[in-house]
Design a protein around this motif. Structure first.
Motif, mmCIF file in Angstrom:
data_model
loop_
_atom_site.group_PDB
_atom_site.id
_atom_site.type_symbol
_atom_site.label_atom_id
_atom_site.label_comp_id
_atom_site.label_asym_id
_atom_site.label_seq_id
_atom_site.Cartn_x
_atom_site.Cartn_y
_atom_site.Cartn_z
ATOM 1 N N HIS A 96 0.833 -1.211 0.000
ATOM 2 C CA HIS A 96 0.000 0.000 0.000
ATOM 3 C C HIS A 96 0.865 1.256 0.000
ATOM 4 O O HIS A 96 0.577 2.218 -0.733
ATOM 5 C CB HIS A 96 -0.929 0.009 1.215
ATOM 6 C CG HIS A 96 -1.914 -1.107 1.246
ATOM 7 N ND1 HIS A 96 -2.552 -1.582 0.118
ATOM 8 C CD2 HIS A 96 -2.373 -1.860 2.273
ATOM 9 C CE1 HIS A 96 -3.368 -2.561 0.455
ATOM 10 N NE2 HIS A 96 -3.275 -2.752 1.750
ATOM 11 N N LEU A 97 1.928 1.258 0.796
ATOM 12 C CA LEU A 97 2.808 2.424 0.841
ATOM 13 C C LEU A 97 3.462 2.675 -0.518
ATOM 14 O O LEU A 97 3.587 3.826 -0.949
ATOM 15 C CB LEU A 97 3.892 2.246 1.900
ATOM 16 C CG LEU A 97 3.460 2.394 3.359
ATOM 17 C CD1 LEU A 97 4.640 2.139 4.281
ATOM 18 C CD2 LEU A 97 2.858 3.772 3.624
ATOM 19 N N ALA A 98 3.856 1.609 -1.192
ATOM 20 C CA ALA A 98 4.476 1.758 -2.513
ATOM 21 C C ALA A 98 3.496 2.390 -3.496
ATOM 22 O O ALA A 98 3.863 3.279 -4.283
ATOM 23 C CB ALA A 98 4.959 0.404 -3.029
ATOM 24 N N ALA A 99 2.229 1.955 -3.458
ATOM 25 C CA ALA A 99 1.213 2.520 -4.352
ATOM 26 C C ALA A 99 0.954 3.982 -4.027
ATOM 27 O O ALA A 99 0.783 4.818 -4.937
ATOM 28 C CB ALA A 99 -0.081 1.709 -4.251
ATOM 29 N N LEU A 100 0.924 4.319 -2.744
ATOM 30 C CA LEU A 100 0.700 5.706 -2.340
ATOM 31 C C LEU A 100 1.871 6.589 -2.732
ATOM 32 O O LEU A 100 1.679 7.722 -3.190
ATOM 33 C CB LEU A 100 0.450 5.778 -0.832
ATOM 34 C CG LEU A 100 -0.852 5.127 -0.352
ATOM 35 C CD1 LEU A 100 -0.885 5.056 1.169
ATOM 36 C CD2 LEU A 100 -2.066 5.866 -0.888
ATOM 37 N N LYS A 101 3.070 6.075 -2.564
ATOM 38 C CA LYS A 101 4.266 6.826 -2.970
ATOM 39 C C LYS A 101 4.235 7.112 -4.470
ATOM 40 O O LYS A 101 4.584 8.213 -4.920
ATOM 41 C CB LYS A 101 5.518 6.018 -2.600
ATOM 42 C CG LYS A 101 6.836 6.589 -3.105
ATOM 43 C CD LYS A 101 7.283 7.779 -2.285
ATOM 44 C CE LYS A 101 8.727 8.141 -2.536
ATOM 45 N NZ LYS A 101 9.088 8.391 -3.923
ATOM 46 N N THR A 102 3.785 6.141 -5.256
ATOM 47 C CA THR A 102 3.675 6.314 -6.707
ATOM 48 C C THR A 102 2.589 7.327 -7.055
ATOM 49 O O THR A 102 2.749 8.138 -7.978
ATOM 50 C CB THR A 102 3.376 4.964 -7.388
ATOM 51 O OG1 THR A 102 4.448 4.058 -7.100
ATOM 52 C CG2 THR A 102 3.238 5.113 -8.887
#
Length: 196
Positions: free
Chosen positions: A119-125
């Protein structure tokens, strides 16, 4: 990935939750968030609940994409604030460089630890380069349910900071405290503001 039991609790207790969390003016964490936004920012309110925070962000001159997993929370947010909130799960957040900032205030604590980095990776993107990220979580260890059935993943301060740094967030500013939640218990919490 989401926990249906947690969503059901929020659906059933949406009015109680709205009464507990709604306020007329921004608290210190919202003020700090607003003070660090660029002019006319586009903000994701991830887990908008009854819409109070999204309404304050909008009132400060920004546009808000307000989402929540609970249909009842989305209904309340739209009835009271007409903010065009929509139902969306954490893993439905996608896209690149969409948001100047993300307000994830005590929402991601309902994500299983195994899914949290995804989830954090998607939000960072989804966050524009250098964009502002606010996250509120409960302090502790492991995963458990509270007395009303909501699923929680708990983190220590260093643990959470390390995970955020591994996800590419930087310039972390940390605040901790204690507050009474919907379940009636006093729980230690952590708020981190960072940049993508």
């Amino acid at each position: 990935m989401h926990d249906p039991e947690t969503v059901t609790v929020y659906d059933k207790k949406a009015d109680d939750y709205a009464t507990r969390v709604s306020r007329d003016t921004p608290d210190q964490h919202m003020r700090a968030f607003l003070e660090n936004l660029p002019e006319a920012a586009h903000v994701l309110d991830l887990g908008c609940g009854p819409g109070n925070s999204a309404a304050m962000i909008r009132a400060a001159g920004h546009t808000v994409d307000a989402v929540d997993a609970s249909s009842e929370m989305v209904r309340l947010a739209n009835e009271k604030y007409a903010i065009n909130a929509r139902r969306a799960l954490f893993d439905e957040i996608d896209g690149t460089d969409l948001y100047d900032a993300i307000w994830a205030n005590f929402s991601l604590l309902h994500a299983p630890k195994a899914a949290f980095p995804v989830h954090l990776a998607a939000l960072k993107t989804a966050l524009k380069p250098g964009g502002l990220f606010h996250i509120g979580m409960k302090l502790g260890a492991g995963e458990d349910r509270d007395r009303i059935g909501r699923f929680y993943a708990y983190y220590g301060e260093e643990e959470l900071a390390d995970i955020l740094c591994q996800a590419g967030f930087r310039d972390l500013q940390v605040d901790t405290g204690e507050a009474k939640g919907l379940a009636g218990s006093m729980d230690p919490f952590i708020i981190i503001r960072a940049h993508g």
